[in-house]
Design a protein around this motif. Sequence first.
Motif, PDB file in Angstrom:
ATOM      1  N   ARG A   1       7.309  39.597  -6.707  1.00 51.88           N
ATOM      2  CA  ARG A   1       6.856  38.444  -5.910  1.00 51.88           C
ATOM      3  C   ARG A   1       7.977  37.428  -5.758  1.00 51.88           C
ATOM      4  O   ARG A   1       8.236  36.929  -4.660  1.00 51.88           O
ATOM      5  CB  ARG A   1       5.631  37.819  -6.565  1.00 51.88           C
ATOM      6  CG  ARG A   1       5.106  36.633  -5.812  1.00 51.88           C
ATOM      7  CD  ARG A   1       3.845  36.098  -6.449  1.00 51.88           C
ATOM      8  NE  ARG A   1       3.668  34.730  -6.024  1.00 51.88           N
ATOM      9  CZ  ARG A   1       2.902  33.860  -6.607  1.00 51.88           C
ATOM     10  NH1 ARG A   1       2.199  34.196  -7.663  1.00 51.88           N
ATOM     11  NH2 ARG A   1       2.811  32.636  -6.164  1.00 51.88           N
TER      12      ARG A   1
ATOM     13  N   HIS B   1       9.775  36.053  -2.406  1.00 47.87           N
ATOM     14  CA  HIS B   1       9.853  34.623  -2.081  1.00 47.87           C
ATOM     15  C   HIS B   1      11.296  34.240  -1.731  1.00 47.87           C
ATOM     16  O   HIS B   1      11.544  33.582  -0.717  1.00 47.87           O
ATOM     17  CB  HIS B   1       9.409  33.757  -3.266  1.00 47.87           C
ATOM     18  CG  HIS B   1       7.935  33.614  -3.424  1.00 47.87           C
ATOM     19  ND1 HIS B   1       7.157  32.864  -2.568  1.00 47.87           N
ATOM     20  CD2 HIS B   1       7.091  34.089  -4.373  1.00 47.87           C
ATOM     21  CE1 HIS B   1       5.898  32.900  -2.970  1.00 47.87           C
ATOM     22  NE2 HIS B   1       5.832  33.639  -4.065  1.00 47.87           N
TER      23      HIS B   1
ATOM     24  N   SER C   1      12.077  28.810  -3.036  1.00 45.12           N
ATOM     25  CA  SER C   1      11.349  29.157  -1.817  1.00 45.12           C
ATOM     26  C   SER C   1      10.700  27.916  -1.210  1.00 45.12           C
ATOM     27  O   SER C   1       9.980  28.002  -0.232  1.00 45.12           O
ATOM     28  CB  SER C   1      10.280  30.212  -2.118  1.00 45.12           C
ATOM     29  OG  SER C   1       9.346  29.724  -3.056  1.00 45.12           O
TER      30      SER C   1
ATOM     31  N   ASP D   1       2.944  29.295  -3.705  1.00 41.91           N
ATOM     32  CA  ASP D   1       1.792  30.171  -3.527  1.00 41.91           C
ATOM     33  C   ASP D   1       2.280  31.496  -2.931  1.00 41.91           C
ATOM     34  O   ASP D   1       3.380  31.579  -2.419  1.00 41.91           O
ATOM     35  CB  ASP D   1       0.791  29.508  -2.575  1.00 41.91           C
ATOM     36  CG  ASP D   1      -0.617  30.046  -2.712  1.00 41.91           C
ATOM     37  OD1 ASP D   1      -0.769  31.277  -2.762  1.00 41.91           O
ATOM     38  OD2 ASP D   1      -1.552  29.237  -2.763  1.00 41.91           O
ATOM     39  N   SER D   2       1.452  32.524  -2.977  1.00 37.42           N
ATOM     40  CA  SER D   2       1.805  33.792  -2.335  1.00 37.42           C
ATOM     41  C   SER D   2       1.843  33.653  -0.823  1.00 37.42           C
ATOM     42  O   SER D   2       2.586  34.346  -0.144  1.00 37.42           O
ATOM     43  CB  SER D   2       0.802  34.890  -2.709  1.00 37.42           C
ATOM     44  OG  SER D   2       0.959  35.247  -4.056  1.00 37.42           O
ATOM     45  N   LYS D   3       1.037  32.738  -0.289  1.00 37.49           N
ATOM     46  CA  LYS D   3       1.021  32.527   1.156  1.00 37.49           C
ATOM     47  C   LYS D   3       1.946  31.362   1.505  1.00 37.49           C
ATOM     48  O   LYS D   3       2.195  30.472   0.690  1.00 37.49           O
ATOM     49  CB  LYS D   3      -0.395  32.266   1.655  1.00 37.49           C
ATOM     50  CG  LYS D   3      -1.051  31.053   1.059  1.00 37.49           C
ATOM     51  CD  LYS D   3      -2.500  30.951   1.483  1.00 37.49           C
ATOM     52  CE  LYS D   3      -3.162  29.788   0.761  1.00 37.49           C
ATOM     53  NZ  LYS D   3      -4.559  29.703   1.008  1.00 37.49           N
ATOM     54  N   SER D   4       2.446  31.371   2.719  1.00 38.18           N
ATOM     55  CA  SER D   4       3.344  30.311   3.165  1.00 38.18           C
ATOM     56  C   SER D   4       2.554  29.040   3.437  1.00 38.18           C
ATOM     57  O   SER D   4       1.469  29.072   4.017  1.00 38.18           O
ATOM     58  CB  SER D   4       4.094  30.760   4.419  1.00 38.18           C
ATOM     59  OG  SER D   4       5.001  31.794   4.095  1.00 38.18           O
TER      60      SER D   4
ATOM     61  N   SER E   1       6.861  25.922   1.899  1.00 35.65           N
ATOM     62  CA  SER E   1       6.846  26.755   0.707  1.00 35.65           C
ATOM     63  C   SER E   1       6.655  28.168   1.245  1.00 35.65           C
ATOM     64  O   SER E   1       5.576  28.516   1.731  1.00 35.65           O
ATOM     65  CB  SER E   1       5.708  26.355  -0.231  1.00 35.65           C
ATOM     66  OG  SER E   1       5.653  27.219  -1.344  1.00 35.65           O
TER      67      SER E   1
ATOM     68  N   GLY F   1       6.102  32.018   1.523  1.00 35.96           N
ATOM     69  CA  GLY F   1       5.309  32.992   0.782  1.00 35.96           C
ATOM     70  C   GLY F   1       5.848  34.405   0.867  1.00 35.96           C
ATOM     71  O   GLY F   1       7.017  34.633   1.188  1.00 35.96           O
ATOM     72  N   THR F   2       4.973  35.344   0.609  1.00 34.54           N
ATOM     73  CA  THR F   2       5.362  36.754   0.521  1.00 34.54           C
ATOM     74  C   THR F   2       4.981  37.571   1.755  1.00 34.54           C
ATOM     75  O   THR F   2       5.119  38.793   1.748  1.00 34.54           O
ATOM     76  CB  THR F   2       4.730  37.400  -0.735  1.00 34.54           C
ATOM     77  OG1 THR F   2       3.311  37.292  -0.645  1.00 34.54           O
ATOM     78  CG2 THR F   2       5.233  36.735  -2.006  1.00 34.54           C
ATOM     79  N   GLU F   3       4.532  36.903   2.809  1.00 32.07           N
ATOM     80  CA  GLU F   3       4.197  37.638   4.027  1.00 32.07           C
ATOM     81  C   GLU F   3       5.456  38.341   4.557  1.00 32.07           C
ATOM     82  O   GLU F   3       6.575  38.056   4.122  1.00 32.07           O
ATOM     83  CB  GLU F   3       3.675  36.675   5.117  1.00 32.07           C
ATOM     84  CG  GLU F   3       2.449  35.884   4.731  1.00 32.07           C
ATOM     85  CD  GLU F   3       2.757  34.532   4.120  1.00 32.07           C
ATOM     86  OE1 GLU F   3       1.804  33.745   3.995  1.00 32.07           O
ATOM     87  OE2 GLU F   3       3.918  34.261   3.753  1.00 32.07           O
TER      88      GLU F   3
END
Length: 142
Positions: A9, A13, A57, A88-91, A122, A124-126
């Motif tokens: 993850r 990022h 990130s 967060d994992s999402k942007s 921020s 994310g991981t998309e």
Amino acid sequence: MAVTILSLRVDRHISNALKTVEYLSKHPQVETVNHPALETHPDNALYQKYFPNGAGSIFTFEIKGGAEDARAYIDRLELFSLLANVADSKSLVIHPASTTHSQLSASELLEQGIKPNTVRLSIGTEHIDDIIGDLEQAFGAV
């Protein structure tokens, strides 16, 4: 197992953030990108020394225009969630001058490096193409 997942993850990022920084730093509707990976950043030497594989990130940029332009740009984003959270994992996206730092005076905001046209991201991981695509479509509507 959890350490492996976290490592993957964090790698995503960092990779996404660096590609986003590169994209924004070349965009004609962006005044400045504030990330130490950029050679023009005052902390770039420290960044290179202590984070050779990249870090961070979460960063800000200034869109050309004023506070209304920044808020309108944020409103046009579709993938990014309007939240004050970070990492967060999402942007995520926010306008710090009118949200997280709204209690500060204009001079205090500037002392903190926050201008009326500052946008905080921020990343994310998309998939990076989706992140860049969303940023670009929001610029296109300007």
